[in-house]
Design an enzyme around this catalytic site. Structure first.
Site, short mmCIF file in Angstrom:
data_model
loop_
_atom_site.label_atom_id
_atom_site.label_comp_id
_atom_site.label_asym_id
_atom_site.label_seq_id
_atom_site.Cartn_x
_atom_site.Cartn_y
_atom_site.Cartn_z
CG ASP A 1 -2.17 0.83 1.02
OD1 ASP A 1 -3.27 0.24 0.93
OD2 ASP A 1 -2.07 2.09 0.91
CE1 TYR B 1 -13.23 2.50 -8.88
CE2 TYR B 1 -15.60 2.43 -9.27
CZ TYR B 1 -14.47 1.94 -8.63
OH TYR B 1 -14.60 0.89 -7.75
CB THR C 1 -14.44 1.08 2.40
OG1 THR C 1 -14.71 1.81 1.19
CG2 THR C 1 -14.51 -0.41 2.07
#
Ligand code: NAD
Length: 254
Positions: A40, A160, A195
């Protein structure tokens, strides 16, 4: 979650593992006894996820990685292979977008940044991983796409949506070309999942609206995607190749 003994000791790289679906997936592999590399750009976040996995007795390492930068990706994969002797599974979860948008109000820089994170990042990670996956007895690539790459059913970002459709077709291309090496390549295409990033993107009203359109009348927990990713990496999925598993509660049926 189902237990897959064959995953014990396998080397798994998960990108975007500092939070959200990636973190949940990393933990799910650790629970199977796999060795998990958490890649990450957020080094402290990845380190925190790794701390929790190793505290539970698992083998894990955090590697700060920018999936959009070739040298960074190559160095991360090289480190995994040098420390653990190979790579069996790649999960590409690093991705996302910053805001709901339309084409006419999207600056080209935002387009490029979003496509780079979702599509170039997936490409670079696969490219670096493939030579090592070829040496695995059960190489696996699982890309995280999106319902936005399957169809348009609620507001999203054009960069996206286009890049996730690209991720799906890239995954099919990989499935076609890597099958002869015993590597399977599949996508998981989640619906809106709360999330922290997505909670910040959407209004409570918008979330309620999307949820109401799902036959199950609820949005998923990230674990419900992670369980499918782990399944795809297991021997139970050994003949699934080039598929997209739509973890969307039946909102869109393809
Ligand atoms: N949450 C959703 O509603 C949803 C729905 C469909 C698909 N997805 C996809 O699932 C994946 C995970 O989504 P999420 O909501 O858990 O995201 P998230 O924002 O919670 O986590 C994404 C992670 O990627 C990391 N990251 C960002 N840029 C990076 C870079 N350049 N290099 C390496 N790491 C980077 C972030 O630090 C973060 O830890 C994404 O690919 C997303 O597109 C999410």
């Amino acid at each position: 979650m189902a237990i897959y003994p064959e995953l014990s000791g396998r080397v798994v790289a998960v990108t975007g593992a500092a939070q959200g679906i990636g973190a949940c997936t990393a933990r799910a592999f650790a629970a199977q006894g796999a060795r998990v590399a958490a890649l990450d750009i957020d080094a402290p976040g990845a380190a925190e996820v790794v701390r929790a996995m190793t505290a539970g007795g698992g083998k894990a390492m955090a590697i700060q990685t920018d999936v959009t930068a070739e040298a960074s990706v190559n160095a991360a994969i090289a480190r995994i292979v040098s420390e653990w002797g190979g790579l069996d599974v790649l999960v590409t979860s690093a991705g996302g977008y910053g805001r709901l948008a339309n084409v006419e109000d999207m600056p080209v820089e935002e387009w490029d940044r979003t496509v780079a994170l979702n599509l170039r990042g997936t490409f670079l990670c696969c490219k670096a991983a493939i030579p090592h996956l070829k040496r695995s007895p059960a190489g696996r690539i699982v890309t995280i796409a999106s319902i936005s790459g399957r169809t348009i059913s609620s507001s999203t970002s054009p960069a996206y949506a286009a890049s996730k459709a690209g991720v799906i077709q890239l995954t099919r291309f990989l499935a076609y070309t890597l099958g002869e090496h015993g590597i399977t390549c599949n996508s998981v295409a989640p619906i809106t999942t709360l999330t922290p990033r997505v909670r910040a993107l959407r209004s409570a009203e918008n979330i309620a609206q999307i949820s109401a359109q799902v036959p199950m009348k609820r949005l998923p927990d990230p674990q419900e995607h992670a369980a499918v990713v782990v399944f795809l990496a297991s021997d139970a999925a050994s003949y699934l190749n080039g598929t997209v598993l739509d973890t969307n509660g039946g909102k869109v049926m393809m």
